[in-house]
Write a protein that holds these residues in place. Structure first.
Motif, PDB file in Angstrom:
ATOM      1  N   ASP A  82      -4.746  -1.555  11.811  1.00  0.00           N
ATOM      2  CA  ASP A  82      -5.880  -0.857  11.208  1.00  0.00           C
ATOM      3  C   ASP A  82      -7.165  -1.666  11.261  1.00  0.00           C
ATOM      4  O   ASP A  82      -8.227  -1.144  10.988  1.00  0.00           O
ATOM      5  CB  ASP A  82      -5.564  -0.429   9.767  1.00  0.00           C
ATOM      6  CG  ASP A  82      -4.997  -1.561   8.942  1.00  0.00           C
ATOM      7  OD1 ASP A  82      -5.059  -2.729   9.382  1.00  0.00           O
ATOM      8  OD2 ASP A  82      -4.480  -1.285   7.851  1.00  0.00           O
ATOM      9  N   HIS A  93      -5.005   2.149  14.362  1.00  0.00           N
ATOM     10  CA  HIS A  93      -4.625   2.940  13.195  1.00  0.00           C
ATOM     11  C   HIS A  93      -5.894   3.346  12.471  1.00  0.00           C
ATOM     12  O   HIS A  93      -6.608   2.488  11.947  1.00  0.00           O
ATOM     13  CB  HIS A  93      -3.706   2.117  12.274  1.00  0.00           C
ATOM     14  CG  HIS A  93      -3.266   2.843  11.035  1.00  0.00           C
ATOM     15  ND1 HIS A  93      -2.558   2.224  10.034  1.00  0.00           N
ATOM     16  CD2 HIS A  93      -3.429   4.122  10.626  1.00  0.00           C
ATOM     17  CE1 HIS A  93      -2.308   3.086   9.061  1.00  0.00           C
ATOM     18  NE2 HIS A  93      -2.833   4.247   9.396  1.00  0.00           N
ATOM     19  N   ARG A  96      -7.244   5.069   9.375  1.00  0.00           N
ATOM     20  CA  ARG A  96      -6.749   5.511   8.067  1.00  0.00           C
ATOM     21  C   ARG A  96      -7.549   6.644   7.466  1.00  0.00           C
ATOM     22  O   ARG A  96      -7.054   7.430   6.683  1.00  0.00           O
ATOM     23  CB  ARG A  96      -6.789   4.352   7.068  1.00  0.00           C
ATOM     24  CG  ARG A  96      -5.768   3.303   7.342  1.00  0.00           C
ATOM     25  CD  ARG A  96      -5.887   2.187   6.309  1.00  0.00           C
ATOM     26  NE  ARG A  96      -4.812   1.241   6.489  1.00  0.00           N
ATOM     27  CZ  ARG A  96      -3.619   1.347   5.907  1.00  0.00           C
ATOM     28  NH1 ARG A  96      -3.365   2.346   5.087  1.00  0.00           N
ATOM     29  NH2 ARG A  96      -2.689   0.457   6.145  1.00  0.00           N
ATOM     30  N   GLU A  97      -8.833   6.651   7.743  1.00  0.00           N
ATOM     31  CA  GLU A  97      -9.689   7.682   7.155  1.00  0.00           C
ATOM     32  C   GLU A  97     -10.416   8.380   8.295  1.00  0.00           C
ATOM     33  O   GLU A  97     -10.819   7.742   9.267  1.00  0.00           O
ATOM     34  CB  GLU A  97     -10.671   7.054   6.170  1.00  0.00           C
ATOM     35  CG  GLU A  97      -9.941   6.358   5.041  1.00  0.00           C
ATOM     36  CD  GLU A  97     -10.798   6.064   3.818  1.00  0.00           C
ATOM     37  OE1 GLU A  97     -12.011   6.310   3.857  1.00  0.00           O
ATOM     38  OE2 GLU A  97     -10.221   5.575   2.828  1.00  0.00           O
ATOM     39  N   GLN A 107       7.987  -0.291  12.344  1.00  0.00           N
ATOM     40  CA  GLN A 107       7.262   0.782  13.013  1.00  0.00           C
ATOM     41  C   GLN A 107       7.596   0.774  14.492  1.00  0.00           C
ATOM     42  O   GLN A 107       8.085  -0.217  15.037  1.00  0.00           O
ATOM     43  CB  GLN A 107       5.750   0.599  12.802  1.00  0.00           C
ATOM     44  CG  GLN A 107       5.364   0.608  11.313  1.00  0.00           C
ATOM     45  CD  GLN A 107       3.870   0.414  11.084  1.00  0.00           C
ATOM     46  OE1 GLN A 107       3.061   1.106  11.664  1.00  0.00           O
ATOM     47  NE2 GLN A 107       3.538  -0.546  10.251  1.00  0.00           N
ATOM     48  N   LEU A 149       1.232   8.848   5.990  1.00  0.00           N
ATOM     49  CA  LEU A 149       2.588   8.845   5.440  1.00  0.00           C
ATOM     50  C   LEU A 149       3.596   9.500   6.380  1.00  0.00           C
ATOM     51  O   LEU A 149       4.686   9.877   5.970  1.00  0.00           O
ATOM     52  CB  LEU A 149       2.616   9.512   4.068  1.00  0.00           C
ATOM     53  CG  LEU A 149       2.327   8.544   2.919  1.00  0.00           C
ATOM     54  CD1 LEU A 149       2.040   9.280   1.632  1.00  0.00           C
ATOM     55  CD2 LEU A 149       3.511   7.599   2.728  1.00  0.00           C
ATOM     56  N   ALA A 196       3.770  10.145  -1.323  1.00  0.00           N
ATOM     57  CA  ALA A 196       4.024   8.931  -2.083  1.00  0.00           C
ATOM     58  C   ALA A 196       3.698   9.207  -3.539  1.00  0.00           C
ATOM     59  O   ALA A 196       2.772   9.952  -3.850  1.00  0.00           O
ATOM     60  CB  ALA A 196       3.160   7.791  -1.560  1.00  0.00           C
ATOM     61  N   ALA A 197       4.508   8.628  -4.411  1.00  0.00           N
ATOM     62  CA  ALA A 197       4.204   8.746  -5.834  1.00  0.00           C
ATOM     63  C   ALA A 197       2.837   8.115  -6.093  1.00  0.00           C
ATOM     64  O   ALA A 197       2.529   7.058  -5.559  1.00  0.00           O
ATOM     65  CB  ALA A 197       5.283   8.026  -6.637  1.00  0.00           C
ATOM     66  N   GLU A 198       2.016   8.773  -6.860  1.00  0.00           N
ATOM     67  CA  GLU A 198       0.740   8.169  -7.225  1.00  0.00           C
ATOM     68  C   GLU A 198       0.954   7.279  -8.433  1.00  0.00           C
ATOM     69  O   GLU A 198       1.470   7.714  -9.458  1.00  0.00           O
ATOM     70  CB  GLU A 198      -0.302   9.247  -7.516  1.00  0.00           C
ATOM     71  CG  GLU A 198      -0.700  10.041  -6.286  1.00  0.00           C
ATOM     72  CD  GLU A 198      -1.150   9.168  -5.105  1.00  0.00           C
ATOM     73  OE1 GLU A 198      -1.777   8.119  -5.333  1.00  0.00           O
ATOM     74  OE2 GLU A 198      -0.835   9.517  -3.956  1.00  0.00           O
ATOM     75  N   PRO A 208       0.239  -0.302  -7.322  1.00  0.00           N
ATOM     76  CA  PRO A 208       1.050   0.074  -6.164  1.00  0.00           C
ATOM     77  C   PRO A 208       2.257  -0.812  -5.893  1.00  0.00           C
ATOM     78  O   PRO A 208       2.921  -0.617  -4.884  1.00  0.00           O
ATOM     79  CB  PRO A 208       0.044  -0.011  -5.013  1.00  0.00           C
ATOM     80  CG  PRO A 208      -0.912  -1.073  -5.437  1.00  0.00           C
ATOM     81  CD  PRO A 208      -1.006  -0.982  -6.935  1.00  0.00           C
ATOM     82  N   THR A 242      10.403   1.122  -2.177  1.00  0.00           N
ATOM     83  CA  THR A 242       9.665   2.388  -2.167  1.00  0.00           C
ATOM     84  C   THR A 242       9.967   3.149  -0.899  1.00  0.00           C
ATOM     85  O   THR A 242       9.494   2.812   0.174  1.00  0.00           O
ATOM     86  CB  THR A 242       8.157   2.104  -2.219  1.00  0.00           C
ATOM     87  OG1 THR A 242       7.838   1.187  -1.175  1.00  0.00           O
ATOM     88  CG2 THR A 242       7.747   1.514  -3.542  1.00  0.00           C
ATOM     89  N   PRO A 284       9.315   6.709   0.503  1.00  0.00           N
ATOM     90  CA  PRO A 284       8.606   7.926   0.130  1.00  0.00           C
ATOM     91  C   PRO A 284       9.540   9.123   0.245  1.00  0.00           C
ATOM     92  O   PRO A 284      10.389   9.183   1.120  1.00  0.00           O
ATOM     93  CB  PRO A 284       7.490   8.007   1.170  1.00  0.00           C
ATOM     94  CG  PRO A 284       7.911   7.136   2.300  1.00  0.00           C
ATOM     95  CD  PRO A 284       8.777   6.082   1.711  1.00  0.00           C
ATOM     96  N   ARG A 299      -2.364   7.133  14.349  1.00  0.00           N
ATOM     97  CA  ARG A 299      -1.548   5.925  14.407  1.00  0.00           C
ATOM     98  C   ARG A 299      -0.942   5.766  15.788  1.00  0.00           C
ATOM     99  O   ARG A 299      -0.406   6.725  16.338  1.00  0.00           O
ATOM    100  CB  ARG A 299      -0.336   5.966  13.464  1.00  0.00           C
ATOM    101  CG  ARG A 299      -0.499   6.466  12.096  1.00  0.00           C
ATOM    102  CD  ARG A 299       0.820   6.323  11.313  1.00  0.00           C
ATOM    103  NE  ARG A 299       1.136   4.932  11.149  1.00  0.00           N
ATOM    104  CZ  ARG A 299       1.240   4.317   9.961  1.00  0.00           C
ATOM    105  NH1 ARG A 299       1.068   4.992   8.842  1.00  0.00           N
ATOM    106  NH2 ARG A 299       1.518   3.047   9.903  1.00  0.00           N
ATOM    107  N   TRP A 344       1.256   2.918  16.035  1.00  0.00           N
ATOM    108  CA  TRP A 344       2.535   2.469  15.471  1.00  0.00           C
ATOM    109  C   TRP A 344       2.891   3.381  14.310  1.00  0.00           C
ATOM    110  O   TRP A 344       2.084   3.550  13.383  1.00  0.00           O
ATOM    111  CB  TRP A 344       2.441   1.020  15.014  1.00  0.00           C
ATOM    112  CG  TRP A 344       2.286   0.070  16.163  1.00  0.00           C
ATOM    113  CD1 TRP A 344       1.126  -0.447  16.651  1.00  0.00           C
ATOM    114  CD2 TRP A 344       3.333  -0.445  16.996  1.00  0.00           C
ATOM    115  NE1 TRP A 344       1.376  -1.258  17.732  1.00  0.00           N
ATOM    116  CE2 TRP A 344       2.729  -1.280  17.970  1.00  0.00           C
ATOM    117  CE3 TRP A 344       4.724  -0.294  17.026  1.00  0.00           C
ATOM    118  CZ2 TRP A 344       3.455  -1.958  18.950  1.00  0.00           C
ATOM    119  CZ3 TRP A 344       5.454  -0.974  18.007  1.00  0.00           C
ATOM    120  CH2 TRP A 344       4.826  -1.792  18.950  1.00  0.00           C
ATOM    121  N   PRO A 381       5.770   4.464  11.335  1.00  0.00           N
ATOM    122  CA  PRO A 381       6.980   3.986  10.633  1.00  0.00           C
ATOM    123  C   PRO A 381       8.213   4.746  11.107  1.00  0.00           C
ATOM    124  O   PRO A 381       8.146   5.946  11.381  1.00  0.00           O
ATOM    125  CB  PRO A 381       6.672   4.293   9.165  1.00  0.00           C
ATOM    126  CG  PRO A 381       5.182   4.335   9.083  1.00  0.00           C
ATOM    127  CD  PRO A 381       4.727   4.884  10.402  1.00  0.00           C
TER     128      PRO A 381
END
Lengths: 636, 636
Positions: A319, A377, A379-380, A542, A565, A590-592, A596, A602, A604, A630, A632, A634
């Motif tokens: 990223d 990667h 992310r946004e 990944q 995710l 993912a649980a908020e 974290p 964890t 998901p 992405r 790579w 997971p």
């Protein structure tokens, strides 16, 4: 200088006088169809014009007019190295004119020369940012001034012009500049170097073009001077401009990636022309470790945004991949030089990887936008880049039309225009096809034996490469076709109906070829999973997908939701269907949490089997609006 | 301004006039033993002196002499913000004098005032870098000049002095500077802001100290002005100095981490003092998301070296963690303010985490070296930092004695000296112990009921906290002891032989306490595994160890070899033995390849069961010579 190969009149950016292989030039190789032809067409019709228009608009070309009209420094536009981008544009134009003879482009080239020529001073100095009243004096800022860097690009453009057109007034401008550099920085002159290497490969090539040794001696002097602390302290430390260790003592490329690669290219040129095996060996080892430990799957180099620099071994965050487009160009320059020097096709593998996955990634499909950095990667999704705004350097979610520092677009343009020179090499025994592209190869072996090959392929999208011989040989010779390093599983060579399984390296056929002979190479271009060395912490757990030489990417546009995710099932091979590569994706929620980090592993929760989702070749991502992406993914 | 709490004479850096909790000051809380007492002792005897000596040596203090003697700009040393570090040192000295009454330190403080006082101009302006002939004019570079930032630290030092010593000539210097700022940047003055927030919390605190509203109004004006594009374009983009979005509209902290945190602190101060619930809510939400998504396990903030900035949500690379020490200080400042405003002990959890794992990590055990950045993964050991050399900013393998930009050492010093003010708070109902430290707490509730508590604990190394009441109450009141968020498994409160299991939040006892009453809290301080949210790609497949509030680290010094290929068995809990935490480590050898990406999953061969290997508290790593280190360790 050795004089084994003709180095002067050949239409090549790199024309060593000796080495394992002799590159074929633009007159010997015509790219006639397929991926690279399309890319060259986009470059010719859009990208070169785009760069020229933008440099008019932002005033970088106008700086030369301002110099003539006495309006400097008041009207100076752009950064201290803005001149260099005009020269890189002209180099791209020169290759393109050499490739196609485009008369309209020739007129535009000459118009630029008209504007630049009067700016050169009597002693050969030429720079719009230094030396006038109100400007800093010449060579008063070797760390950041980029004067020799600008000369380097001027000289490379001049060599391109000379080799494709003949020695004209633009070539003379470049030669006068080089003479000025030799006089100013020679053994009895200023004992220093430029903060940004580039003059080194440029002077070495000018020596090859002119046959004049003193340019090579000066290049060598610059290479040898580096690494001894001649430049002043800077924020990023001496490794930023490779002043930390002498070139022949270094163990790996480090610091600013483009600087490191341009320097390595120049050092190889000097080593080859001076027969300096120690220096060649040192740079070869540095590059090997860099490829083995500091290079992204895409061939991209430079893991740090800070200082645009190489990271430590195996520090390759997806990223925050900087992977500057220009570093991709630099890696191709170094790889090509090592290929020519050593003949080892692994260097051509790197050239292929970086051209297809970094250089080809930079421009948008319409040719009007560019990536400066090439993240693995996203992310946004970011917001739409305005088509008419200069962007900050490192905008990475969407391509931008131009940058405040805009080295990349013109670097891509000159590389694409000269791509034909990467296609094939020759030695006394025959011809080697290095980059697989639909093309016509016409050359003559040293003893006069003619070689004429038509190559037809849909590579990189398809693995079949059909080579048809078009001329009778006068004696047996060897055709070699590079089998890329990834093709470990089922590459087949077909000659006269006989099939042979071939392994990475060169597939070869030796015979007295007759016109009409056909050699076919069938490479196993199919999607495959790729894992990373466990020391690449950033991609632990990944997997990536590659298909032939292309790195693939999962984009939110295809997934229908954010990719952050997403996970992929690796139980079976990626699916190929209707020309697409598909992988089975599971998306998750993912649980908020307020914090974290938790006391249970964890995993998901899977909320959706997204089914088979198409991937795109990485070089095509980001062409359909804002997205997350992405390379790579997971493992589910 | 509300006047619920006395804000003027109390020996506190942050003294809100209203809010859920009232902090106890240095006169009410004496830290008398244990971890924090030792740290304060190191600060008092070594660190403060170290910073003073270095600032003499590099000439930052001498800048004031040079100003008086008319030797500026010729003799100006250091960066444009060098004055601020002298002020931060003086703030540290002021708290330390307030804490201990050290007469020798008092003399040194006064000697510094002697040198600074004559530099202040008639109108209150005071800066060694701007405004003289040959220097840039005042306020000509709001983006990078740091003039208001320097004033901010001067004012914070002045408030510290005023509250620990009384209003003296140094306090008057700070007040004159503040008056100058209000006159220059008021509603009818220069309509701009400083590129580095800091003046905002400083002016708000000066308003609290003096009771004069206009300083608060000016702080509010600065907060409201930000985010509308008043500052010019810079390389890093407007978010670098939070000029991208108005404070009350932002959703998360972003850009330069220290800038973002100082601004958030000032915005909270303004919100609290003006009753601006909307602004308080906005900053609280921003901080919550920042803690949930942009904060390292250590509490460190700032994932990017480039721009010293926050990354995207969940972008938290271990090996490129910037996690600047000063951002740790900033996070503690924000956390403490939110604790006081809301009473929510989760904010005290953050303060604890960041003080113990970032602020405490910066200085070396001997107090003569500092980390500027606080990486979570050191891949290469680096070389020994010279004890007598100024280091570049981001040296992270070994602590350095001083930096070209040396904001961190003085920031640690002022925080440690004022640590006592983080220990306890009060409200009408009683007293809350927020940070667990051996200490004497003496205060009076608003109705005059006396509270005297002796706290004895070996925290953070041990979980037992024994609180002994030393004075009879005049009425029932409530003692609350914070149970940290990590203590979900077996925290026990003992009162009069009765045990109660308590959960994170506050353990409370309400009664009319009598002298000799004892309340014991027993926190489950034992080593535990910690996993990350799956969106933190950087640590996928890895696990960390925490023990109580301390993050642990695996260091090559203990493993006996490089940690980059170490993996840990998580089948059973970490072992505690002889005061050490041990984990079972397997080390491996990775195949050396020419290219690190392959078509088979890469599981390194285990070459050695390294047995049980001790971990060190992260804040103690790097004290035994060059090493590699990991907080997150791959699972075997």
């Amino acid at each position: 200088m050795p004089t084994g190969h003709d180095t002067q009149a050949r239409a090549l950016p790199v024309s060593p006088s000796t080495g394992a292989l002799r590159p074929l030039d633009l007159h010997e190789v015509r790219v006639t169809g397929g991926f690279w032809s399309d890319f060259q067409q986009r470059n010719a019709t859009v990208m070169i014009r785009h760069a020229e228009d933008w440099m008019e608009r932002v005033g970088w070309i106008g700086n030369f007019d301002a110099a003539v009209e006495g309006r400097l420094p008041a009207d100076r536009q752009g950064r201290e190295f803005a001149d260099s981008d005009v020269y890189k544009l002209m180099e791209a134009m020169a290759w393109e004119i050499g490739r196609t003879g485009d008369a309209e482009l020739e007129a535009r080239f000459e118009a630029l020369v008209d504007r630049i020529e009067p700016v050169q001073e009597e002693d050969g100095y030429l720079n719009t940012h230094f030396g006038r009243p109100g400007q800093q004096p010449r060579y008063s800022d070797m760390e950041w001034g980029h004067e020799l860097y600008c000369f380097g690009h001027l000289i490379q453009a001049g060599v391109a012009r000379g080799r494709t057109h003949g020695r004209d007034r633009f070539v003379e401008i470049a030669i006068r500049a080089a003479d000025h550099v030799c006089e100013t920085f020679g053994p009895d002159g200023l004992d220093t170097i430029c903060g940004h290497p580039e003059i080194e490969p440029a002077l070495a090539e000018l020596a090859r073009y002119t046959g004049e040794r003193r340019y090579l001696d000066q290049a060598r002097l610059f290479v040898e001077r580096r690494g001894h602390g001649r430049l002043g302290e800077i924020w990023f430390g001496p490794e930023y401009f490779q002043e930390d260790v002498p070139v022949r003592e270094a163990e790996v490329l480090r610091g600013h990636a483009v600087r490191a690669l341009y320097l390595a290219a120049g050092a190889i040129d000097v080593a080859v022309e001076t027969g300096d095996e120690e220096l060649l060996g040192a740079v070869t080892r540095q590059m090997s470790r860099t490829v083995a430990r500091r290079t992204y799957l895409t061939g991209g180099m430079g893991a740090h945004h800070e200082g645009e620099a190489f990271g430590d071994d195996f520090e390759l965050p997806s990223d925050r991949a900087y992977s500057e487009t220009c570093a991709g160009v630099g890696a191709a320059m170094v790889g090509e030089r090592l290929l020519l020097a050593t003949g080892d096709p692994a260097h051509a593998d790197l050239v292929e990887r970086v051209l297809l996955n970094v250089v080809a990634t930079s421009p948008s499909e319409d040719g009007h936008g560019f990536f400066y950095t090439n993240t693995l990667h996203q992310r946004e999704p970011g917001t739409t880049a305005a088509a008419d705004e200069v962007a900050p350097r490192a905008a990475s979610s969407l391509r931008a039309p131009w940058f405040a520092v805009s080295c990349c677009p013109t670097n891509v343009a000159r590389t694409v225009a000269s791509f034909g020179t990467y296609v094939a090499t020759a030695d006394d025994e025959g011809v080697q096809l290095q980059q697989l592209a639909t093309s016509e190869v016409r050359t003559t072996l040293p003893d006069g034996c003619p070689v004429a090959l038509d190559v037809a392929t849909d590579y990189p999208h398809d693995g079949r490469v059909r080579v048809t011989v078009r001329e009778d040989a006068t004696r047996p010779w060897t055709l070699r076709v590079r089998v890329p390093g990834w093709a470990t599983d089922g590459a087949v060579l077909r000659v006269d109906g006989a099939e042979t399984t071939v392994m990475p390296g060169y597939a070869e056929v030796r015979r007295a070829f007759r016109a009409g002979d056909v050699v076919e190479l069938d490479l196993p271009v199919r999607a495959r999973w790729t894992w990373a060395d466990p020391r690449v912490d950033a991609v632990r757990g990944q997997v990536a997908v590659e298909r032939g030489p292309l790195v693939m990417a999962l984009e939110s546009t295809d997934l229908g939701e954010d990719v952050n995710l997403a996970a992929v099932e690796v139980g079976s091979a990626p699916v190929e269907r209707d020309g697409q590569v598909l992988v089975r994706v599971r998306t998750a929620a993912a649980a908020e949490r307020d914090w974290p980090f938790v006391t249970e592993p964890t995993h998901p929760d899977t909320v959706r089997d997204a089914g088979l989702v198409p991937l795109v070749p990485y070089h095509r991502w980001g062409n359909r609006g804002p997205s997350t992406m992405r390379v790579w993914i997971p493992e589910a």
